[in-house]
Design a protein around this motif. Structure first.
Motif, PDB file in Angstrom:
ATOM      1  N   HIS A   1     -25.513 -43.078 -60.556  1.00 22.79           N
ATOM      2  CA  HIS A   1     -26.601 -42.488 -59.766  1.00 22.79           C
ATOM      3  C   HIS A   1     -26.228 -41.096 -59.263  1.00 22.79           C
ATOM      4  O   HIS A   1     -27.048 -40.179 -59.287  1.00 22.79           O
ATOM      5  N   GLU A   2     -24.991 -40.927 -58.818  1.00 21.66           N
ATOM      6  CA  GLU A   2     -24.528 -39.613 -58.348  1.00 21.66           C
ATOM      7  C   GLU A   2     -24.564 -38.574 -59.455  1.00 21.66           C
ATOM      8  O   GLU A   2     -24.922 -37.424 -59.226  1.00 21.66           O
ATOM      9  N   GLU A   3     -24.167 -38.968 -60.661  1.00 22.81           N
ATOM     10  CA  GLU A   3     -24.070 -38.013 -61.761  1.00 22.81           C
ATOM     11  C   GLU A   3     -25.384 -37.776 -62.485  1.00 22.81           C
ATOM     12  O   GLU A   3     -25.688 -36.659 -62.889  1.00 22.81           O
ATOM     13  N   PHE A   4     -26.212 -38.803 -62.659  1.00 20.95           N
ATOM     14  CA  PHE A   4     -27.405 -38.701 -63.491  1.00 20.95           C
ATOM     15  C   PHE A   4     -28.712 -38.850 -62.725  1.00 20.95           C
ATOM     16  O   PHE A   4     -29.788 -38.669 -63.301  1.00 20.95           O
ATOM     17  N   GLY A   5     -28.654 -39.230 -61.460  1.00 17.41           N
ATOM     18  CA  GLY A   5     -29.869 -39.447 -60.691  1.00 17.41           C
ATOM     19  C   GLY A   5     -30.386 -40.870 -60.868  1.00 17.41           C
ATOM     20  O   GLY A   5     -29.680 -41.756 -61.344  1.00 17.41           O
ATOM     21  N   ASP A   6     -31.620 -41.079 -60.521  1.00 15.29           N
ATOM     22  CA  ASP A   6     -32.232 -42.407 -60.524  1.00 15.29           C
ATOM     23  C   ASP A   6     -32.831 -42.700 -61.901  1.00 15.29           C
ATOM     24  O   ASP A   6     -34.045 -42.658 -62.089  1.00 15.29           O
ATOM     25  N   ILE A   7     -31.954 -42.977 -62.887  1.00 21.94           N
ATOM     26  CA  ILE A   7     -32.408 -43.225 -64.251  1.00 21.94           C
ATOM     27  C   ILE A   7     -32.720 -44.711 -64.452  1.00 21.94           C
ATOM     28  O   ILE A   7     -32.295 -45.557 -63.675  1.00 21.94           O
ATOM     29  N   GLU A   8     -33.461 -45.001 -65.497  1.00 17.56           N
ATOM     30  CA  GLU A   8     -33.888 -46.369 -65.806  1.00 17.56           C
ATOM     31  C   GLU A   8     -32.736 -47.209 -66.351  1.00 17.56           C
ATOM     32  O   GLU A   8     -31.820 -46.680 -66.986  1.00 17.56           O
ATOM     33  N   ILE A   9     -32.796 -48.502 -66.135  1.00 16.99           N
ATOM     34  CA  ILE A   9     -31.965 -49.456 -66.874  1.00 16.99           C
ATOM     35  C   ILE A   9     -32.785 -49.780 -68.114  1.00 16.99           C
ATOM     36  O   ILE A   9     -33.877 -50.338 -68.022  1.00 16.99           O
ATOM     37  N   THR A  10     -32.281 -49.368 -69.281  1.00 20.03           N
ATOM     38  CA  THR A  10     -33.084 -49.412 -70.502  1.00 20.03           C
ATOM     39  C   THR A  10     -32.721 -50.540 -71.455  1.00 20.03           C
ATOM     40  O   THR A  10     -33.393 -50.729 -72.459  1.00 20.03           O
ATOM     41  N   GLY A  11     -31.651 -51.278 -71.166  1.00 18.35           N
ATOM     42  CA  GLY A  11     -31.317 -52.354 -72.088  1.00 18.35           C
ATOM     43  C   GLY A  11     -30.082 -53.102 -71.667  1.00 18.35           C
ATOM     44  O   GLY A  11     -29.433 -52.788 -70.678  1.00 18.35           O
ATOM     45  N   GLY A  12     -29.766 -54.090 -72.476  1.00 16.59           N
ATOM     46  CA  GLY A  12     -28.593 -54.897 -72.228  1.00 16.59           C
ATOM     47  C   GLY A  12     -28.898 -56.359 -72.394  1.00 16.59           C
ATOM     48  O   GLY A  12     -30.032 -56.741 -72.692  1.00 16.59           O
TER      49      GLY A  12
END
Length: 66
Positions: free
Chosen positions: A14-25
């Motif tokens: 979150h610190e490095e990329f911001g509030d990005i989606e969880i896209t898989g797993g």
């Protein structure tokens, strides 16, 4: 992976990329969470291990839980 470790990793992301989606797993009953990575739009891991991430601006897709 313990909850505290997962939260620690997600906060770093979150610190490095911001509030990005969880896209898989995927998780199964017999296998615990073992890694959390950030992938680009081609599905390649760009964090934490990609040597290209630091030198080339890659299109971030989201977080992948495995």
């Amino acid at each position: 992976m313990k909850i505290s470790k997962a939260v620690e990793i997600l906060l770093k992301i979150h610190e490095e990329f911001g509030d990005i989606e969880i896209t898989g797993g995927a998780l199964t009953n017999d296998t615990p969470l073992k890694s959390i990575t950030v992938t680009d739009t081609a599905g390649r891991e760009i964090w934490p291990r990609s040597p290209n991430y630091q030198t080339v601006k890659l299109q971030v897709d989201g977080v992948f839980l495995d």
